[in-house]
Design a protein around this motif. Structure first.
Motif, mmCIF file in Angstrom:
data_model
loop_
_atom_site.group_PDB
_atom_site.id
_atom_site.type_symbol
_atom_site.label_atom_id
_atom_site.label_comp_id
_atom_site.label_asym_id
_atom_site.label_seq_id
_atom_site.Cartn_x
_atom_site.Cartn_y
_atom_site.Cartn_z
ATOM 1 N N LEU A 84 0.842 -1.184 0.000
ATOM 2 C CA LEU A 84 0.000 0.000 0.000
ATOM 3 C C LEU A 84 0.885 1.244 0.000
ATOM 4 C CD1 LEU A 84 -2.629 -1.024 2.720
ATOM 5 C CD2 LEU A 84 -2.612 -1.567 0.280
ATOM 6 N N ILE A 85 0.476 2.258 -0.777
ATOM 7 C CA ILE A 85 1.210 3.520 -0.866
ATOM 8 C C ILE A 85 0.338 4.634 -0.297
ATOM 9 C CG2 ILE A 85 2.408 5.143 -2.374
ATOM 10 C CD1 ILE A 85 3.640 2.360 -2.391
ATOM 11 N N ILE A 86 0.885 5.396 0.668
ATOM 12 C CA ILE A 86 0.181 6.551 1.225
ATOM 13 C C ILE A 86 0.832 7.816 0.670
ATOM 14 C CG2 ILE A 86 -0.616 7.701 3.315
ATOM 15 C CD1 ILE A 86 -1.605 4.829 3.024
ATOM 16 N N PRO A 87 0.135 8.563 -0.204
ATOM 17 C CA PRO A 87 0.719 9.791 -0.750
ATOM 18 C C PRO A 87 0.994 10.825 0.343
ATOM 19 C CG PRO A 87 -1.187 9.077 -2.044
ATOM 20 C CD PRO A 87 -1.184 8.259 -0.789
ATOM 21 N N TRP A 88 1.975 11.705 0.098
ATOM 22 C CA TRP A 88 2.319 12.747 1.057
ATOM 23 C C TRP A 88 1.124 13.653 1.348
ATOM 24 C CZ3 TRP A 88 6.245 13.882 4.237
ATOM 25 C CH2 TRP A 88 6.347 15.181 4.748
ATOM 26 N N ASP A 125 7.067 -1.620 8.124
ATOM 27 C CA ASP A 125 6.246 -2.669 7.517
ATOM 28 C C ASP A 125 6.448 -2.632 5.999
ATOM 29 O OD1 ASP A 125 4.155 -4.268 6.484
ATOM 30 O OD2 ASP A 125 2.893 -3.828 8.216
ATOM 31 N N SER A 126 6.880 -3.744 5.444
ATOM 32 C CA SER A 126 7.190 -3.798 4.012
ATOM 33 C C SER A 126 5.943 -3.715 3.138
ATOM 34 C CB SER A 126 7.949 -5.086 3.680
ATOM 35 O OG SER A 126 7.153 -6.225 3.949
ATOM 36 N N ARG A 127 4.742 -3.774 3.739
ATOM 37 C CA ARG A 127 3.512 -3.756 2.952
ATOM 38 C C ARG A 127 2.806 -2.407 3.007
ATOM 39 N NH1 ARG A 127 0.516 -9.531 3.088
ATOM 40 N NH2 ARG A 127 -0.540 -8.429 1.405
ATOM 41 N N LEU A 128 3.407 -1.422 3.655
ATOM 42 C CA LEU A 128 2.848 -0.072 3.630
ATOM 43 C C LEU A 128 3.993 0.921 3.526
ATOM 44 C CD1 LEU A 128 -0.141 1.445 5.430
ATOM 45 C CD2 LEU A 128 2.035 2.671 5.547
ATOM 46 N N TRP A 129 3.959 1.745 2.460
ATOM 47 C CA TRP A 129 4.985 2.755 2.230
ATOM 48 C C TRP A 129 4.344 4.137 2.240
ATOM 49 C CZ3 TRP A 129 7.233 0.537 -2.994
ATOM 50 C CH2 TRP A 129 7.615 -0.802 -2.789
ATOM 51 N N GLY A 130 5.162 5.148 2.535
ATOM 52 C CA GLY A 130 4.713 6.522 2.444
ATOM 53 C C GLY A 130 5.504 7.264 1.381
ATOM 54 N N GLN A 131 4.808 8.041 0.550
ATOM 55 C CA GLN A 131 5.508 8.889 -0.413
ATOM 56 C C GLN A 131 6.273 9.965 0.352
ATOM 57 O OE1 GLN A 131 3.160 11.688 -2.581
ATOM 58 N NE2 GLN A 131 4.447 11.626 -4.414
ATOM 59 N N SER A 132 7.524 10.156 0.036
ATOM 60 C CA SER A 132 8.346 11.136 0.751
ATOM 61 C C SER A 132 8.021 12.545 0.291
ATOM 62 C CB SER A 132 9.828 10.856 0.529
ATOM 63 O OG SER A 132 10.186 11.119 -0.825
ATOM 64 N N MET A 133 8.396 13.526 1.129
ATOM 65 C CA MET A 133 8.223 14.923 0.760
ATOM 66 C C MET A 133 9.045 15.261 -0.481
ATOM 67 S SD MET A 133 9.071 18.324 3.008
ATOM 68 C CE MET A 133 10.836 18.056 2.817
ATOM 69 N N GLN A 134 10.234 14.621 -0.600
ATOM 70 C CA GLN A 134 11.090 14.889 -1.751
ATOM 71 C C GLN A 134 10.410 14.471 -3.051
ATOM 72 O OE1 GLN A 134 11.928 13.436 1.024
ATOM 73 N NE2 GLN A 134 13.826 14.298 1.855
ATOM 74 N N LEU A 135 9.793 13.275 -3.039
ATOM 75 C CA LEU A 135 9.080 12.825 -4.229
ATOM 76 C C LEU A 135 7.876 13.714 -4.515
ATOM 77 C CD1 LEU A 135 8.930 8.900 -4.177
ATOM 78 C CD2 LEU A 135 9.950 10.365 -5.926
ATOM 79 N N ALA A 136 7.157 14.076 -3.457
ATOM 80 C CA ALA A 136 5.944 14.875 -3.647
ATOM 81 C C ALA A 136 6.255 16.255 -4.199
ATOM 82 C CB ALA A 136 5.202 15.007 -2.319
ATOM 83 N N SER A 137 7.441 16.770 -3.941
ATOM 84 C CA SER A 137 7.797 18.107 -4.410
ATOM 85 C C SER A 137 8.254 18.119 -5.863
ATOM 86 C CB SER A 137 8.898 18.702 -3.528
ATOM 87 O OG SER A 137 10.092 17.933 -3.633
ATOM 88 N N ASP A 150 -4.790 16.154 -8.065
ATOM 89 C CA ASP A 150 -3.669 15.968 -8.983
ATOM 90 C C ASP A 150 -2.415 15.486 -8.267
ATOM 91 O OD1 ASP A 150 -5.338 16.795 -10.949
ATOM 92 O OD2 ASP A 150 -4.377 18.722 -11.325
ATOM 93 N N ARG A 151 -2.248 15.866 -7.018
ATOM 94 C CA ARG A 151 -1.082 15.416 -6.262
ATOM 95 C C ARG A 151 -1.183 13.927 -5.933
ATOM 96 N NH1 ARG A 151 -0.521 19.560 -1.437
ATOM 97 N NH2 ARG A 151 1.251 18.221 -0.923
ATOM 98 N N VAL A 152 -2.396 13.444 -5.688
ATOM 99 C CA VAL A 152 -2.582 12.003 -5.506
ATOM 100 C C VAL A 152 -2.286 11.276 -6.814
ATOM 101 C CG1 VAL A 152 -4.260 10.179 -5.006
ATOM 102 C CG2 VAL A 152 -4.257 12.267 -3.639
#
Length: 317
Positions: A84-88, A125-137, A150-152
């Motif tokens: 699972l990916i959680i966007p910033w 947890d290898s099954r849940l990641w968070g988008q970093s601020m660096q990627l989001a920028s 649009d950011r999602v």
């Protein structure tokens, strides 16, 4: 659906338009204590065999947290590894929601969602990641910083580029965001459709095999002489046969689906109980490759096809 509509209105009216860089410090209000020791888990350990990436929107975290927990914890046979990916921007929106800055009535739902994400990230947890601020920028495809939808979507496109071997799926109950994703060639589903979509990814790969087995079954049945000789007597016992067969198959179906999918089994199930014999056989055909093909020889699907054709299609026996 009221929560989904309220979140959408808040985004459109820019009450949840958040700057990526300037507000990053506000996330300290989530009271996250980072682990002191470096666990040194390599990126290969996280991505090896990864097949599915599911990007989770804010409305799903708020309205369907238990579903997200189950999706992260339960294995889906035939799919392989899922993360699972959680966007910033979702982290930012949850932070504002839990403090009641935007929608007071969802505050109590945002707090456990924040805690769930924090626990998974803290434990790496290898099954849940968070988008970093660096990627989001990072700006890609000219998407607007002022539009959280649009950011999602930008998060989805970034992970498509980062993990080309995996299928990226957006899970959101926002229909307009789903439309944006689809026209941008990103798979998008609401919560109700996501499990079916995951099942189809596996089932479609085996469809040709099923069709060949069905053809073989038809040929073998036509060659069976006993089938013709028993036809006159068979209709007299048909009601009892359907009743007994239905009881046995329903018990087996429920037991094996619970073993395979745990708490998710009812949501994954093709047709919900109570079942007719026809619906039971449809469920067996739908879930054969993902469940029953691992228990008995997959070639036995021809028996299910045969039963369905001659008991449930209204054809003469």
């Amino acid at each position: 659906m009221q929560i989904v509509e309220d979140l959408h209105v808040a985004r459109v009216q820019k009450r949840m338009a958040l700057s990526v860089v300037q507000t990053c410090g506000e996330l300290t209000s989530m009271e996250i204590d980072l682990p002191e020791q470096d666990l040194n888990i390599s990126s290969e350990a996280f991505t090896s065999g990864l097949n599915i990436l599911v990007v989770i929107d804010t409305n799903i975290m708020i309205s369907h947290l238990e579903f997200v927990r189950s999706l992260k914890s339960e294995d889906v046979p035939g799919i392989g590894r899922l993360a699972l990916i959680i966007p910033w921007v979702v982290l930012q929106e949850l932070d504002n929601l839990k403090k009641g800055k935007v929608l007071q009535h969802v505050r109590d739902k945002a707090i456990p969602a924040v805690q769930f994400i924090y626990t998974c990230l803290k434990n790496q947890d290898s099954r849940l990641w968070g988008q970093s601020m660096q990627l989001a920028s990072q700006k890609i495809y000219g998407l607007s910083d002022e539009n959280n939808d649009d950011r999602v979507l930008q998060c989805c496109l970034q992970y498509q580029n980062l993990f080309p071997q995996a299928v990226v799926i957006l899970c959101t109950d926002d229909k307009n965001l789903c439309s944006k994703a689809i026209v941008s060639e990103v798979k998008a589903f609401c919560k109700a459709d996501l499990v079916t979509a995951l099942q189809n990814l596996n089932v479609n790969r085996h469809q040709k095999c099923v069709e060949l087995q069905q053809s073989k079954c038809d040929t073998e049945f036509e060659k069976t002489e006993d089938g013709a000789s028993l036809a006159p007597q068979f209709p007299n016992s048909l009601p009892d046969l359907e009743k007994n067969l239905g009881e046995a198959l329903s018990c087996i179906l429920e037991t094996e689906m619970k073993i395979a999918f745990g708490n998710l089994w009812v949501e994954i199930l093709y047709l919900k109980p109570p079942w007719t014999l026809a619906n039971l056989l449809k469920c067996y055909k739908k879930h054969w490759m993902a469940v029953f093909g691992y228990i008995v020889p997959r070639s036995l699907l021809s028996s299910i096809e045969c039963l369905y054709k001659h008991l449930c299609t209204g054809k003469s026996l």
